[in-house]
Design a protein around this motif. Sequence first.
Motif, mmCIF file in Angstrom:
data_model
loop_
_atom_site.group_PDB
_atom_site.id
_atom_site.type_symbol
_atom_site.label_atom_id
_atom_site.label_comp_id
_atom_site.label_asym_id
_atom_site.label_seq_id
_atom_site.Cartn_x
_atom_site.Cartn_y
_atom_site.Cartn_z
ATOM 1 N N TYR A 15 0.839 -1.204 0.000
ATOM 2 C CA TYR A 15 0.000 0.000 0.000
ATOM 3 C C TYR A 15 0.872 1.251 0.000
ATOM 4 C CZ TYR A 15 -3.661 3.267 1.434
ATOM 5 O OH TYR A 15 -4.527 4.315 1.489
ATOM 6 N N ILE A 16 1.892 1.281 0.861
ATOM 7 C CA ILE A 16 2.795 2.432 0.919
ATOM 8 C C ILE A 16 3.589 2.545 -0.379
ATOM 9 C CG2 ILE A 16 4.764 3.452 2.125
ATOM 10 C CD1 ILE A 16 2.089 3.544 3.658
ATOM 11 N N GLU A 17 3.987 1.412 -0.941
ATOM 12 C CA GLU A 17 4.688 1.416 -2.231
ATOM 13 C C GLU A 17 3.825 2.090 -3.297
ATOM 14 O OE1 GLU A 17 6.483 -1.743 -5.543
ATOM 15 O OE2 GLU A 17 5.373 -2.474 -3.801
ATOM 16 N N ALA A 18 2.544 1.701 -3.368
ATOM 17 C CA ALA A 18 1.634 2.283 -4.359
ATOM 18 C C ALA A 18 1.403 3.766 -4.096
ATOM 19 C CB ALA A 18 0.312 1.525 -4.346
ATOM 20 N N LEU A 19 1.371 4.145 -2.828
ATOM 21 C CA LEU A 19 1.170 5.556 -2.468
ATOM 22 C C LEU A 19 2.310 6.427 -3.000
ATOM 23 C CD1 LEU A 19 -0.622 7.552 -0.782
ATOM 24 C CD2 LEU A 19 0.940 7.120 1.128
ATOM 25 N N PHE A 20 3.548 5.970 -2.789
ATOM 26 C CA PHE A 20 4.707 6.729 -3.268
ATOM 27 C C PHE A 20 4.776 6.741 -4.797
ATOM 28 C CE2 PHE A 20 6.653 6.160 1.059
ATOM 29 C CZ PHE A 20 6.780 7.518 1.320
ATOM 30 N N GLN A 21 4.403 5.626 -5.417
ATOM 31 C CA GLN A 21 4.384 5.592 -6.878
ATOM 32 C C GLN A 21 3.408 6.625 -7.422
ATOM 33 O OE1 GLN A 21 3.475 1.456 -7.580
ATOM 34 N NE2 GLN A 21 5.632 0.907 -7.857
ATOM 35 N N LYS A 22 2.270 6.748 -6.757
ATOM 36 C CA LYS A 22 1.267 7.731 -7.167
ATOM 37 C C LYS A 22 1.806 9.151 -7.008
ATOM 38 C CE LYS A 22 -3.074 8.482 -8.419
ATOM 39 N NZ LYS A 22 -3.635 7.987 -9.688
ATOM 40 N N GLN A 23 2.721 9.339 -6.073
ATOM 41 C CA GLN A 23 3.307 10.662 -5.842
ATOM 42 C C GLN A 23 4.504 10.935 -6.750
ATOM 43 O OE1 GLN A 23 4.159 10.883 -1.626
ATOM 44 N NE2 GLN A 23 2.026 11.224 -1.079
ATOM 45 N N GLY A 24 4.815 10.001 -7.637
ATOM 46 C CA GLY A 24 5.869 10.226 -8.618
ATOM 47 C C GLY A 24 7.236 9.690 -8.251
ATOM 48 N N PHE A 25 7.316 8.898 -7.186
ATOM 49 C CA PHE A 25 8.598 8.310 -6.789
ATOM 50 C C PHE A 25 8.845 6.998 -7.523
ATOM 51 C CE2 PHE A 25 7.682 11.056 -3.178
ATOM 52 C CZ PHE A 25 8.930 11.536 -2.815
ATOM 53 N N ASN A 26 10.094 6.681 -7.735
ATOM 54 C CA ASN A 26 10.492 5.331 -8.121
ATOM 55 C C ASN A 26 10.665 4.539 -6.829
ATOM 56 O OD1 ASN A 26 10.629 5.794 -10.933
ATOM 57 N ND2 ASN A 26 12.638 6.758 -10.691
ATOM 58 N N VAL A 27 10.021 3.402 -6.734
ATOM 59 C CA VAL A 27 10.025 2.643 -5.489
ATOM 60 C C VAL A 27 10.609 1.255 -5.713
ATOM 61 C CG1 VAL A 27 8.650 1.862 -3.519
ATOM 62 C CG2 VAL A 27 7.908 3.869 -4.830
ATOM 63 N N THR A 28 11.513 0.863 -4.817
ATOM 64 C CA THR A 28 12.120 -0.467 -4.861
ATOM 65 C C THR A 28 11.908 -1.155 -3.528
ATOM 66 O OG1 THR A 28 13.859 0.361 -6.326
ATOM 67 C CG2 THR A 28 14.240 -1.771 -5.271
ATOM 68 N N LYS A 29 11.456 -2.407 -3.580
ATOM 69 C CA LYS A 29 11.328 -3.184 -2.342
ATOM 70 C C LYS A 29 12.702 -3.682 -1.925
ATOM 71 C CE LYS A 29 6.590 -4.722 -2.077
ATOM 72 N NZ LYS A 29 5.704 -5.869 -1.772
ATOM 73 N N PHE A 30 13.031 -3.488 -0.665
ATOM 74 C CA PHE A 30 14.347 -3.905 -0.179
ATOM 75 C C PHE A 30 14.325 -5.394 0.118
ATOM 76 C CE2 PHE A 30 18.209 -3.812 2.373
ATOM 77 C CZ PHE A 30 18.950 -2.833 1.714
ATOM 78 N N PRO A 31 15.347 -6.145 -0.314
ATOM 79 C CA PRO A 31 15.373 -7.597 -0.077
ATOM 80 C C PRO A 31 15.304 -7.937 1.413
ATOM 81 C CG PRO A 31 17.077 -6.935 -1.637
ATOM 82 C CD PRO A 31 16.526 -5.676 -1.053
ATOM 83 N N GLU A 32 14.423 -8.868 1.767
ATOM 84 C CA GLU A 32 14.264 -9.238 3.176
ATOM 85 C C GLU A 32 15.489 -9.937 3.734
ATOM 86 O OE1 GLU A 32 10.707 -11.373 3.908
ATOM 87 O OE2 GLU A 32 9.384 -9.788 3.153
ATOM 88 N N ASP A 33 16.234 -10.610 2.875
ATOM 89 C CA ASP A 33 17.395 -11.373 3.354
ATOM 90 C C ASP A 33 18.609 -10.495 3.651
ATOM 91 O OD1 ASP A 33 18.010 -10.679 0.794
ATOM 92 O OD2 ASP A 33 18.396 -12.712 0.063
ATOM 93 N N GLU A 34 18.479 -9.171 3.496
ATOM 94 C CA GLU A 34 19.594 -8.279 3.789
ATOM 95 C C GLU A 34 19.744 -8.015 5.287
ATOM 96 O OE1 GLU A 34 21.895 -7.040 1.815
ATOM 97 O OE2 GLU A 34 21.091 -8.054 0.051
ATOM 98 N N ASN A 35 18.756 -8.416 6.071
ATOM 99 C CA ASN A 35 18.818 -8.321 7.535
ATOM 100 C C ASN A 35 18.990 -6.886 8.029
ATOM 101 O OD1 ASN A 35 18.669 -9.496 10.094
ATOM 102 N ND2 ASN A 35 20.891 -9.645 10.279
ATOM 103 N N VAL A 36 18.282 -5.964 7.405
ATOM 104 C CA VAL A 36 18.236 -4.584 7.871
ATOM 105 C C VAL A 36 16.768 -4.166 7.977
ATOM 106 C CG1 VAL A 36 20.472 -3.926 6.899
ATOM 107 C CG2 VAL A 36 18.408 -3.667 5.514
ATOM 108 N N GLY A 37 16.533 -3.035 8.648
ATOM 109 C CA GLY A 37 15.159 -2.621 8.892
ATOM 110 C C GLY A 37 14.561 -1.751 7.810
ATOM 111 N N ILE A 38 15.048 -1.879 6.592
ATOM 112 C CA ILE A 38 14.532 -1.094 5.468
ATOM 113 C C ILE A 38 13.523 -1.933 4.687
ATOM 114 C CG2 ILE A 38 15.131 0.135 3.341
ATOM 115 C CD1 ILE A 38 17.949 0.515 4.490
ATOM 116 N N ASP A 39 12.340 -1.374 4.457
ATOM 117 C CA ASP A 39 11.314 -2.076 3.690
ATOM 118 C C ASP A 39 11.270 -1.599 2.242
ATOM 119 O OD1 ASP A 39 10.307 -3.585 5.925
ATOM 120 O OD2 ASP A 39 9.387 -1.734 6.651
ATOM 121 N N LEU A 40 11.368 -0.283 2.048
ATOM 122 C CA LEU A 40 11.299 0.296 0.712
ATOM 123 C C LEU A 40 12.410 1.325 0.539
ATOM 124 C CD1 LEU A 40 7.464 1.124 0.652
ATOM 125 C CD2 LEU A 40 8.532 -0.921 -0.321
ATOM 126 N N VAL A 41 12.781 1.552 -0.700
ATOM 127 C CA VAL A 41 13.680 2.655 -1.039
ATOM 128 C C VAL A 41 12.962 3.493 -2.088
ATOM 129 C CG1 VAL A 41 15.892 3.354 -1.993
ATOM 130 C CG2 VAL A 41 15.746 1.306 -0.563
#
Length: 265
Positions: A122-148
């Motif tokens: 949902y947040i990914e789609a929200l940012f896309q609607k606002q004109g951002f390029n959105v990338t999902k951060f890989p879960e196996d990277e073991n950091v607390g980042i969900d999206l870039v």
Amino acid sequence: MGSKKKCSRHKETKIETLLTIENKTYISNYCFFCWVDQEFKKEMKKFEKRLKGSNLLWIRNLFSLDKPNFYEFEELYRGHANSEKKNAKKYKAELRQKYYKKYPPTDLNEILKLNRVEFENYIEALFQKQGFNVTKFPEDENVGIDLVIAKKIKSQITGTAVQCKQHKKSVGVSAIQEIFNDQHICKYSKSMIITTSEFTTSAIKKADDLGVELWDKTKLMEEINRTVKTDNNNNLSWDEFLAPHLVEDKFPNKKRTYKKSSSSF
């Protein structure tokens, strides 16, 4: 709409009315998983009836069993049924994604019903609607980042690390420090946390010191209302959206293939 009751077993809404959608009438008197269970019970009764009136040779030929018997076959079939129930759960998740893509919720209570992955989408789609390029951060990277999220500003592209927290509990200092650390480990220029709740006073101060952007539930709803265009008169509820699929799709007799699609409103 008729009255809505929760299934006592699955804690999910049951439709107890005739639904007319796009000039078609559907009948649904049970929740999704009750419907799946009902379909399996029908199939089990058919197989049991056939088994009792059979010499079991067809089972031996089908499963290559030396000494087939009713109980062995019943276990094999139940294993198949359990596997199909997993497919039913996956199918329902696919339907929910289609529903939220077509009818993005704009009410906080509805957003709180989303699971973790649905909220991130949902947040990914929200940012896309606002004109951002959105990338999902890989879960196996073991950091607390969900999206870039990234946007080109004055010929420069800036990347922001985003953490999504969909729950009712207030977000504390540790989350601020975590996203700040991960931002620098992964070499992004900014970081932010989005939550459906609030931030503690100490978390707000920490974020101000470190330059971490915060969206609490008030800010989130402001962004949603600013970005998402909805027509409540044309929106179907989740139950109304699901009902035709229960009636028409005849799960699990038909295998389905799913196409991946990008999230958007």
